[in-house]
Each structure stands twice: as C-alpha cells, then as structure tokens.
Design a protein around this motif. Structure first.
Motif, PDB file in Angstrom:
ATOM      1  N   ARG A 326       0.825  -1.209   0.000  1.00 54.10           N
ATOM      2  CA  ARG A 326       0.000   0.000   0.000  1.00 54.10           C
ATOM      3  C   ARG A 326       0.857   1.257   0.000  1.00 54.10           C
ATOM      4  N   PHE A 327       2.005   1.207   0.677  1.00 53.82           N
ATOM      5  CA  PHE A 327       2.883   2.372   0.685  1.00 53.82           C
ATOM      6  C   PHE A 327       3.444   2.650  -0.710  1.00 53.82           C
ATOM      7  N   LEU A 328       3.763   1.615  -1.459  1.00 57.72           N
ATOM      8  CA  LEU A 328       4.235   1.827  -2.821  1.00 57.72           C
ATOM      9  C   LEU A 328       3.160   2.490  -3.677  1.00 57.72           C
ATOM     10  N   TRP A 329       1.920   2.072  -3.521  1.00 57.96           N
ATOM     11  CA  TRP A 329       0.825   2.734  -4.232  1.00 57.96           C
ATOM     12  C   TRP A 329       0.640   4.164  -3.731  1.00 57.96           C
ATOM     13  N   PHE A 330       0.857   4.375  -2.451  1.00 58.03           N
ATOM     14  CA  PHE A 330       0.771   5.719  -1.889  1.00 58.03           C
ATOM     15  C   PHE A 330       1.784   6.649  -2.549  1.00 58.03           C
ATOM     16  N   CYS A 331       2.990   6.160  -2.758  1.00 54.35           N
ATOM     17  CA  CYS A 331       4.005   6.970  -3.439  1.00 54.35           C
ATOM     18  C   CYS A 331       3.617   7.233  -4.893  1.00 54.35           C
ATOM     19  N   SER A 332       3.041   6.243  -5.546  1.00 52.75           N
ATOM     20  CA  SER A 332       2.646   6.430  -6.941  1.00 52.75           C
ATOM     21  C   SER A 332       1.531   7.459  -7.082  1.00 52.75           C
ATOM     22  N   SER A 333       0.694   7.609  -6.053  1.00 49.78           N
ATOM     23  CA  SER A 333      -0.380   8.605  -6.143  1.00 49.78           C
ATOM     24  C   SER A 333       0.171  10.020  -6.216  1.00 49.78           C
ATOM     25  N   PHE A 334       1.323  10.258  -5.610  1.00 46.50           N
ATOM     26  CA  PHE A 334       1.941  11.582  -5.701  1.00 46.50           C
ATOM     27  C   PHE A 334       2.334  11.902  -7.141  1.00 46.50           C
ATOM     28  N   LEU A 335       2.752  10.888  -7.880  1.00 46.04           N
ATOM     29  CA  LEU A 335       3.155  11.120  -9.267  1.00 46.04           C
ATOM     30  C   LEU A 335       1.985  11.633 -10.104  1.00 46.04           C
ATOM     31  N   LEU A 336       0.772  11.144  -9.825  1.00 44.55           N
ATOM     32  CA  LEU A 336      -0.402  11.648 -10.538  1.00 44.55           C
ATOM     33  C   LEU A 336      -0.673  13.108 -10.191  1.00 44.55           C
ATOM     34  N   TRP A 337      -0.504  13.435  -8.939  1.00 41.50           N
ATOM     35  CA  TRP A 337      -0.671  14.829  -8.515  1.00 41.50           C
ATOM     36  C   TRP A 337       0.369  15.711  -9.205  1.00 41.50           C
ATOM     37  N   TYR A 338       1.617  15.268  -9.232  1.00 43.86           N
ATOM     38  CA  TYR A 338       2.675  16.070  -9.836  1.00 43.86           C
ATOM     39  C   TYR A 338       2.490  16.180 -11.348  1.00 43.86           C
ATOM     40  N   ALA A 339       1.949  15.143 -11.962  1.00 45.23           N
ATOM     41  CA  ALA A 339       1.674  15.210 -13.395  1.00 45.23           C
ATOM     42  C   ALA A 339       0.626  16.274 -13.697  1.00 45.23           C
ATOM     43  N   ALA A 340      -0.406  16.360 -12.863  1.00 45.03           N
ATOM     44  CA  ALA A 340      -1.419  17.402 -13.055  1.00 45.03           C
ATOM     45  C   ALA A 340      -0.831  18.789 -12.839  1.00 45.03           C
ATOM     46  N   LEU A 341       0.057  18.924 -11.855  1.00 49.58           N
ATOM     47  CA  LEU A 341       0.691  20.221 -11.601  1.00 49.58           C
ATOM     48  C   LEU A 341       1.547  20.646 -12.787  1.00 49.58           C
ATOM     49  N   GLY A 342       2.385  19.736 -13.296  1.00 52.52           N
ATOM     50  CA  GLY A 342       3.236  20.078 -14.427  1.00 52.52           C
ATOM     51  C   GLY A 342       2.436  20.374 -15.691  1.00 52.52           C
ATOM     52  N   TRP A 369      -7.783  19.952 -21.852  1.00 53.35           N
ATOM     53  CA  TRP A 369      -7.540  20.089 -20.415  1.00 53.35           C
ATOM     54  C   TRP A 369      -8.586  19.325 -19.601  1.00 53.35           C
ATOM     55  N   ILE A 370      -9.837  19.358 -20.046  1.00 52.50           N
ATOM     56  CA  ILE A 370     -10.880  18.606 -19.354  1.00 52.50           C
ATOM     57  C   ILE A 370     -10.571  17.112 -19.377  1.00 52.50           C
ATOM     58  N   ALA A 371     -10.142  16.602 -20.539  1.00 49.54           N
ATOM     59  CA  ALA A 371      -9.823  15.182 -20.645  1.00 49.54           C
ATOM     60  C   ALA A 371      -8.622  14.817 -19.776  1.00 49.54           C
ATOM     61  N   THR A 372      -7.601  15.662 -19.755  1.00 49.50           N
ATOM     62  CA  THR A 372      -6.403  15.379 -18.958  1.00 49.50           C
ATOM     63  C   THR A 372      -6.730  15.308 -17.477  1.00 49.50           C
ATOM     64  N   VAL A 373      -7.472  16.291 -16.981  1.00 49.23           N
ATOM     65  CA  VAL A 373      -7.784  16.328 -15.551  1.00 49.23           C
ATOM     66  C   VAL A 373      -8.669  15.150 -15.155  1.00 49.23           C
ATOM     67  N   ALA A 380      -6.199   8.602  -9.856  1.00 48.64           N
ATOM     68  CA  ALA A 380      -5.898   8.874  -8.452  1.00 48.64           C
ATOM     69  C   ALA A 380      -6.978   8.310  -7.531  1.00 48.64           C
ATOM     70  N   SER A 381      -8.238   8.440  -7.907  1.00 46.62           N
ATOM     71  CA  SER A 381      -9.322   7.891  -7.085  1.00 46.62           C
ATOM     72  C   SER A 381      -9.246   6.373  -7.021  1.00 46.62           C
ATOM     73  N   TRP A 382      -8.923   5.738  -8.148  1.00 47.85           N
ATOM     74  CA  TRP A 382      -8.800   4.283  -8.155  1.00 47.85           C
ATOM     75  C   TRP A 382      -7.650   3.819  -7.280  1.00 47.85           C
ATOM     76  N   VAL A 383      -6.520   4.503  -7.325  1.00 46.48           N
ATOM     77  CA  VAL A 383      -5.373   4.129  -6.489  1.00 46.48           C
ATOM     78  C   VAL A 383      -5.706   4.306  -5.013  1.00 46.48           C
ATOM     79  N   ALA A 384      -6.311   5.453  -4.660  1.00 46.82           N
ATOM     80  CA  ALA A 384      -6.611   5.724  -3.249  1.00 46.82           C
ATOM     81  C   ALA A 384      -7.672   4.787  -2.700  1.00 46.82           C
TER      82      ALA A 384
END
Length: 590
Positions: A326-342, A369-373, A380-384
């Motif tokens: 679960r911690f590995l998936w937790f780290c991967s969720s940050f990558l989705l957040w950072y992808a949206a930020l970039g 942009w709508i499709a990307t978000v 992210a919802s599926w991972v969490a």
C-alpha cells in the motif's frame, strides 16, 4: 513462539475420544525421544492420524533442533519445562477444538495445515514510536477522530455548520492567496537599450518571499498528506520542523544557484515549476528510501540460511506485507498529482504566450484540459480507493483535481475570442450537472456500474450514494473557492501595485477588439457563479427529496470522523490557487 495457521474458514477437527488418544497420551509421543526424533517434515504426516497438534514430552528435542538451526525460538525449551509445555499444548488444543466446525470422523487435521506451518521470531525489538511504518487500515474505522491531535479537532464545531465550512474551506484559503499576491513585489527601475525605463523584478525578493511562500505551502501540503496516511517522511534523527526547513532551504538554494550562474532559466516559469516538483519529490524519495531499508532488513531477518532454505521453503511461504504494498501505491499517487501540476503550468504558459486564440484553438485547449484532468482524477481515485484503501486520501485527491480543473477554467478560458461563449458553455455545464448527478444516483445506474466495473458485493448501494454525494460536495467547494478567488485577484491585480507583472489582467486597449474588458469579465463571472449556485441548490434538493440523502449532513459526519482531512483540504485549496497565479506571472528580473 510456535505459530501455525489454517486455510480460510478451515478448522482443526477434534478426534473422537474413542478413536484417537490425546496429544499427551499419544503412543507416538511416548516413544519419540531425542535420539529417535523423526525428520520434521515426516513427523507431521506420521502423527496426523493421532490428532497431534505439536511436539510434546520428548518431542521438544526435534523442535528445538529445528528452530535452533534457523536461529529462532531458542527460548522454546530453555525457558519452560516439559510439563509446562504439555499444559500449553493442551490449552491450545482445547481452544482450537472449541471453535471447530464439527467432529471429524477420520480424526485428522486440515489437509492444508502443513502448508501453513510457519516459525515466527518473537524477540524482535520494536520501537514504541511509529517512525516509519504506517497503514491506512485505521482510516477505515469510525474512531479515528479520537486519536487525532486536539488542534484539528477544534475545527469540528465550526466545520459542522454551513458558515464554518464556508469560512475554513473557501474564505480562509482565498484570503491567504489574495494577500500573498497583493503584497507589492519589489521592483527596480532600469534603463533599457531603447533609452526608456522599465520595471524589473528584484530576484532575491521574488525568491525569498513570493516563491518562498509558494514553495513552503507545497511542502506543508505533502507533509500533511503523509500525516493523513499516518506517516512521517523525515528520518528519525530529525524533527519535522528541521526536515521541512532543510528541504525548503535546499530547493531555494538551487534557485539562487541558477540565477547566480546566469543561465537564463530563472526567467522561465516552467523552470520554477520543475524546482517545485523537486521540492515535492524530496519527501517521497526520503520516505521511500527509509521504508525500503527497513523492508530489506525485515526480509533479511526472516530469510533462513542458504543451507536450510529448501527445508523451510517447503513449509513456509514468505509474503510481502500488505502495508508495504500500500505504501508503494501511496508513493505512486503523488506522481499523478505532480503530473497534473506540471501539465497545468505548461498549459498556462503556452496559453498565455500564444494569445489571442481563435475559436478552434479555444476548443482544443478547453477540452484537452478537461480530458487530462478527468483521466488523472480517475486514476488517483482508483489508487486511493482500491490500492491504498484510504478514504481521506481519496477525499483530498478528488478536491485537488476539481480545484485544478476549475481554477484553469476561470482564469484561462475566460479569454476566448468571444467572452459570451463562456456564459453559454457554463449554462450548458450547469444544466448537465442538474441532469447527470440525480440520474447517477439511481439504483439501476449503480447495478450497471457494478456490472461493468466488477465491483465487489462489499461496495453496497448506500456506499455508492454516499460517495457520489461526497464528490458533488467537493465539486461545490472547488466551484466556490475558485470563483471567489478569481473575482478577488482579477480586481487586485488589475488595479494593484503588481499589475505590471501580470499582463494577463491589465486589459489593454488592444484587447478591446476581442471584447476582453474588466467590467465584462467580472459581470460574466458573476453570472457563471450564480448559475453554479442555483444548480447546486437544485441537485441537493433532488438528493434530499428523491434519494433521502443530505449531502451537507454527510460532509459533517465525514469531518467528525477525519478532522485531519480538513487541514489538508485548506492546504490543497491554497496550493492550487497559488499554482495558477505563479504560472501567469511575467518574470523579468533586473
């Protein structure tokens, strides 16, 4: 020290007293001595018919030899006499027999017992504080609020009321961001090559104040998300304040180094976005390295010597802990957040640098942009929900992606070729919300989604309704915060001292041919906000009338269960509002 298990829903069947003797009176136990100890693998099958659960009497010798060969359980025979061992085995067997599913006429153990036999070391030093390991399983319980710090529980009385939720989730973040962008940025008046004077940003004031605050909020948000997951990302030798300050100083020093070397990258907002991503990655990398080290050490302690590995491999199965996965998936969720930020910062940079746009270009930017978000939000919802199994994290990520979508929608897409298009698009969006959310609440839609998505039976219709209501509540929070923030800073940055650094909000005479004016922008935004508020009231009324579900009451219940999520939501709102302003600033240093 001697641990054994069974296959799911299988129990040891007690042998009838007339057919098999007990453990302590078994002939095999009486005849088995230290010199005649059988092979550990053949002992189980030879004594299965006798209903023996484990070694007794003289059988302690072979068990001690087996455990001693692997360096575990050395205190088995050294700390207890034979009679004490016999008493323990009798008590253990009586406990297992009392939970049996019935009598077994054959008087045998479960056929999978030898596959589940494990030896577990118990004398392992475990620190009292939770320095590195954490699990999201506690987030599924109702009693989480009682274990949270008192400073977050103080928010509960105000968050339980509509005025309190408006103050904490909308007014407070907007006030912080507007105050941040309203502070006059220190500028230097320089002489240009053409002989005219120009206003240039003072780099050090920008670095330490403007970017420094933005960077600090992003770092605090990452730390708070780790706390929501019951983890601390910094090493045990450091405190939380020291770790955050060190990370902030490190990335700030990198920005100063880029400016000192005169690379020219400091004039590109994307370079500062990359530096912010590095700031956000540091906690993830540090925590991953720490937990990876502890995981390797735990595997090394459990791994048997090479000369006896085949023996253990037939009777033992080493598994990766679920909390580590679960911690590995937790780290991967940050990558989705950072992808949206970039992606958002890149979109803002390209959109502003290529103004004005045609209707075709605006259509492309809006719907790409709508499709990307939406894709990143769904992942992210599926991972969490499915992999990390943490509802508060899903709550936070849903708010983040709603905020990211609406904040770019307010600031960038208001500058289409004809601002009236924004009103018509928003009117269609409001009507769509009024229609689609009540329909999604229907039971037949739930059955269809359950069939297509292969939902388990544990995900009931009531849980589906609550989750959909939470999603709509977070959508309303994002709508109100982004629109209020836009109306505030479009006024501050148009009339305030920082208008020279935000040409997007200057409304120059050249923009008149595109009908992009301050008064029209504010008026159209007010109409859009009014339509969103009306749509929200209608949907909530339909939820209460048709489905007997109160969205606000459910939100209050969620805040009481997870008060630490409120602070994370406040930081998410501040961070996303700062993202768009930082991506739209014109960087020209003296």
């Amino acid at each position: 020290h001697y641990h054994h298990g069974y296959a799911p829903r299988r129990r040891h069947m007690q042998a009838p007293a007339s057919e098999a003797p007990s453990d302590l009176e078994s002939p095999a136990a009486e005849q088995l001595g230290p010199s005649a100890a059988p092979d550990p693998l053949t002992w189980h099958s030879s004594n299965r018919g006798a209903g023996s659960l484990g070694p007794t009497g003289g059988a302690n010798a072979w068990l001690s030899e087996l455990l001693g060969a692997h360096g575990i359980g050395q205190e088995w025979t050294a700390s207890a006499a034979d009679d004490e061992m016999a008493r323990r085995w009798s008590q253990r067997r009586s406990t297992l027999d009392s939970t049996g599913d019935g009598d077994d006429a054959l008087g045998r153990l479960d056929a999978h017992w030898d596959d589940m036999l494990t030896f577990r070391q118990t004398r392992v030093r475990v620190p009292r504080e939770r320095a590195w390991s954490g699990s999201s399983a506690s987030s599924l319980n109702d009693g989480v609020a009682s274990s949270q710090p008192m400073r977050w529980r103080r928010l509960l009385p105000s968050a339980s009321k509509a005025i309190g939720r408006l103050m904490w989730l909308t007014l407070l973040p907007v006030c912080v961001v507007v105050a941040w962008c309203a502070v006059p940025l220190r500028t230097d008046v320089v002489q240009g090559p053409d002989g005219k004077t120009h206003r240039r940003l003072n780099f050090w004031f920008f670095l330490l104040f403007y970017y420094g605050i933005y960077n600090a909020v992003a770092l605090l948000l990452v730390t708070q998300i780790f706390r929501v997951y019951s983890l601390t990302w910094w090493p045990r030798a450091m405190s939380g304040v020291l770790a955050n300050v060190a990370s902030w100083v490190f990335t700030t020093a990198l920005g100063a180094l880029v400016h000192t070397l005169d690379t020219g990258l400091e004039r590109n907002p994307l370079a500062w976005t990359a530096l912010t991503l590095l700031t956000l990655l540091l906690p993830v990398l540090v925590s991953f390295a720490s937990i990876q080290r502890h995981h390797r050490q735990s595997v090394r302690r459990r791994r048997p010597p090479s000369e006896v590995q085949p023996l253990i491999a037939t009777a033992t199965e080493w598994r990766t802990p679920a909390s580590y996965t679960r911690f590995l998936w937790f780290c991967s969720s940050f990558l989705l957040w950072y992808a949206a930020l970039g992606a958002g910062e890149y979109l803002a940079h390209i959109y502003i640098s290529t103004l004005p746009h045609s209707t075709k270009d605006g259509f492309y930017y809006v719907y790409s942009w709508i499709a990307t978000v939406n894709v990143l939000s769904a992942l992210a919802s599926w991972v969490a929900a499915s992999r990390i199994r943490s509802w508060p994290l899903q709550y936070i990520y849903t708010l983040y992606f709603f905020m990211t979508y609406f904040i770019f929608y307010r600031n960038l897409f208001s500058r289409l070729q004809n601002p009236e298009q924004v009103v018509f698009i928003q009117l269609g969006s409001s009507l769509w919300v009024v229609f689609i959310y009540p329909v999604r609440m229907a039971r037949w839609v739930y059955r269809l989604m359950a069939f297509c998505c292969r939902w388990s039976e544990d995900y009931t219709y009531d849980m589906y309704v609550k989750q959909l209501g939470r999603t709509f509540f977070l959508r309303n929070v994002a709508e109100n915060a982004t629109m209020l923030g836009f109306l505030c800073w479009v006024t501050v940055l148009h009339f305030g001292p920082n208008r020279h650094h935000y040409p997007h909000f200057q409304f120059k005479p050249l923009d008149d041919e595109f009908n992009y004016k301050y008064s029209l922008t504010v008026r159209a935004s007010a109409y859009v906000w009014a339509s969103e508020l009306v749509a929200s009231r209608i949907v909530r009324l339909l939820f209460r009338t048709i489905y007997k579900h109160d969205i606000s009451a459910e939100a209050v219940h969620d805040f009481r269960r997870y008060p630490h999520a409120v602070s994370a939501m406040v930081l998410v709102t501040i961070h996303v509002l700062q993202n768009i302003l930082f991506g739209m600033i014109h960087l020209s240093f003296s």
